[in-house]
Design an enzyme around this catalytic site. Structure first.
Site, PDB file in Angstrom:
ATOM      1  CB  SER A 239     -28.030 -54.373   5.283  1.00  0.00           C
ATOM      2  OG  SER A 239     -27.639 -55.357   6.247  1.00  0.00           O
ATOM      3  CE  LYS A 240     -22.530 -50.433   1.952  1.00  0.00           C
ATOM      4  NZ  LYS A 240     -21.617 -49.294   2.201  1.00  0.00           N
ATOM      5  NE  ARG A 241     -27.656 -56.624   9.727  1.00  0.00           N
ATOM      6  CZ  ARG A 241     -28.395 -57.667  10.061  1.00  0.00           C
ATOM      7  NH1 ARG A 241     -27.832 -58.844  10.238  1.00  0.00           N
ATOM      8  NH2 ARG A 241     -29.695 -57.548  10.226  1.00  0.00           N
ATOM      9  CG  HIS A 242     -28.146 -59.681   5.279  1.00  0.00           C
ATOM     10  ND1 HIS A 242     -28.793 -58.506   5.589  1.00  0.00           N
ATOM     11  CD2 HIS A 242     -28.503 -60.579   6.232  1.00  0.00           C
ATOM     12  CE1 HIS A 242     -29.525 -58.688   6.677  1.00  0.00           C
ATOM     13  NE2 HIS A 242     -29.368 -59.931   7.089  1.00  0.00           N
ATOM     14  N   GLY A 243     -23.991 -59.315   2.895  1.00  0.00           N
ATOM     15  CA  GLY A 243     -23.211 -59.482   1.673  1.00  0.00           C
ATOM     16  C   GLY A 243     -23.749 -58.708   0.490  1.00  0.00           C
TER      17      GLY A 243
END
Length: 475
Positions: A239-243
């Site tokens: 997801s976005k939190r993983h870049g």
């Protein structure tokens, strides 16, 4: 049979890594079997679908070079066709009108939970024939079989068996007349002759529902292949939190499309121990049997390694062409000035390619080849620009002025003659020289850098460093 695959994104955002991998696998399978690759835009979610997202998907596909043979088809242009199929299902008794309110459906689900059953619609209107006059337009539900089971021979996951008792009567048309996903995707796959549905395994639960609708319509069943999710380094869905970013962000960050494609094909697929695959090699080898069943972890460091490999192998002129927009974005004029010698960008790229993981990193290092440093590394300047270094640099400048044929070999010869004459280690020349020419403490071999910077520009920079070292000028 002609193989026909499709990529069917929803235009509610950018083309992300998972979507790009799905598109690649669909494209490769079609190409491997001499078939067609169809692009379909599933834009019936009007509240979230945007023209900007459609363009972002098209741009991402074009940058990756995943050209489609047919399309793009837009579901919003096929609403009449979906309505026609709904009428066919109603007339054949495979669908029925449902006037249950959202509140009533919520109550059904709560009751099921309280009784330890799966929350679902209870079929209230399945066999009713009365038509209420106070509830407006009905939704249309598919009459799912009450017994039997759906067996899916998934090309990736193997056999999947679902009892029809686990499936409720899903809505195929909302009360406002718009089709739901499971209806429109079935009609599209049927009408477009899709033979292989290759998609993420978040769609596994939709598959038995779609198969039952296909069979009610008398349509052939495509081969299904559900790809495992792409995971972050913590093992959770990326997801976005993983870049996670859009495909075009990778373009902006200086990755090559060839490198990203090569990395994506290895996310969940393999062929022996091979790591590097050209587009032609991928097309020759790709099959669904070698797709892994478990999730693949996205490793940014591995992508960097892959990109660096492609930077190192790329022909010089092609590399310069790919690099040029990133250099221009930094405001660097590669035309140089009257004293720069104007090195060709291809030559500069050749020198930098082994030291950069991305085109952006490479572009950051291009500037000093075309303009003198405006500032110097402060700590290095305090340490290197001292009177003794000024004497060494002046001696080197004197040697460089005597060179006839200006090239990396002759420049290196001048450096070696300088340190030999002064009886010093090469570091006594190399460190202040690097700072004088580049403004920093890291660069490729100085003889090659100086050769590309050019005689006049290099001497001007060294002369300035001499003045700085002797206190005759301030940085």
């Amino acid at each position: 049979m002609t193989v026909r695959t499709r990529f069917a994104p929803s235009p509610t955002g950018y083309l992300h890594i998972g979507g790009a991998r799905t598109a690649l696998f669909c494209w490769l399978y079609a190409r491997r079997h001499g078939g067609q690759f169809v692009l379909r835009v599933e834009d019936t979610d009007r509240a979230r679908s945007t023209e900007a997202s459609v363009q972002a998907i098209l741009d991402g596909m074009a940058w990756l070079g995943l050209g489609h043979d047919e399309g793009p088809f837009f579901q919003t242009e096929r609403l009449d066709r979906y309505a026609e199929v709904v009428r066919e299902l109603l007339d054949a008794g495979h669908a029925y009108r449902c006037w249950s309110t959202p509140e009533e459906i919520d109550a059904m689900r709560e009751k099921a939970r309280a009784e330890g059953r799966k929350p679902r619609y209870d079929g209230t209107w399945r066999d009713r024939t009365d038509v209420p006059d106070d509830r407006g337009e009905p939704a249309i539900r598919f009459r799912n079989p009450l017994d039997g089971r759906v067996v899916v021979e998934d090309a990736v996951k193997g056999e999947i068996v679902i009892d029809n008792t686990e499936l409720d009567d899903l809505v195929i048309q909302r009360s406002d007349g718009t089709p739901t996903y499971n209806l429109s995707v079935v009609v599209d796959d049927m009408d477009m002759g899709i033979t292989h549905v290759i998609r993420g395994d978040d769609h596994v639960n939709n598959t038995p529902r779609q198969i039952n609708i296909l069979e009610a319509l008398g349509a052939p069943r495509p081969v299904y292949a559900h790809l495992p999710m792409i995971l972050g380094e913590d093992g959770k869905r990326m997801s976005k939190r993983h870049g996670a970013v859009g495909v075009m962000q990778y373009a902006a960050d200086g990755y090559l499309p060839e490198a990203l494609l090569n990395y994506l094909v290895r996310l969940g697929w393999s062929h022996g121990d091979e790591e590097i695959f050209t587009r032609e090699r991928m097309t020759e080898l790709f099959d669904l049997e070698s797709v892994n069943r478990s999730g693949a972890v996205f490793d940014p460091k591995k992508l960097d390694w892959m990109n660096q490999h492609y930077l190192q192998e790329m022909p010089s002129e092609a590399l310069a062409s790919a690099l040029a927009p990133h250099v221009a974005a930094l405001g660097t004029d590669t035309g140089g000035d009257a004293t720069s010698g104007c090195p060709a960008l291809a030559d500069v790229a050749d020198l930098l390619r082994d030291r950069a993981k991305t085109l952006v990193e490479m572009a950051d290092a291009v500037g000093y080849f075309y303009r003198a440093p405006e500032a110097f590394d402060e700590k290095a300047a305090a340490r290197q620009f001292v009177p003794a270094a000024g004497d060494v640099l002046e001696a080197a400048a004197d040697r460089l002025r005597t060179i006839g044929d200006w090239n990396a070999g002759s420049v290196q010869g001048a450096f070696e003659e300088t340190v030999a004459a002064l009886d010093i280690g090469f570091g006594k020349l190399g460190q202040p020289l690097r700072l004088a020419i580049t403004g920093g403490t890291a660069s490729p071999a100085m003889n090659e850098v100086v050769a590309l910077v050019g005689r006049e520009a290099a001497l001007a920079r060294i002369e300035r460093a001499v003045r700085l070292s002797r206190g005759d000028e301030r940085a």
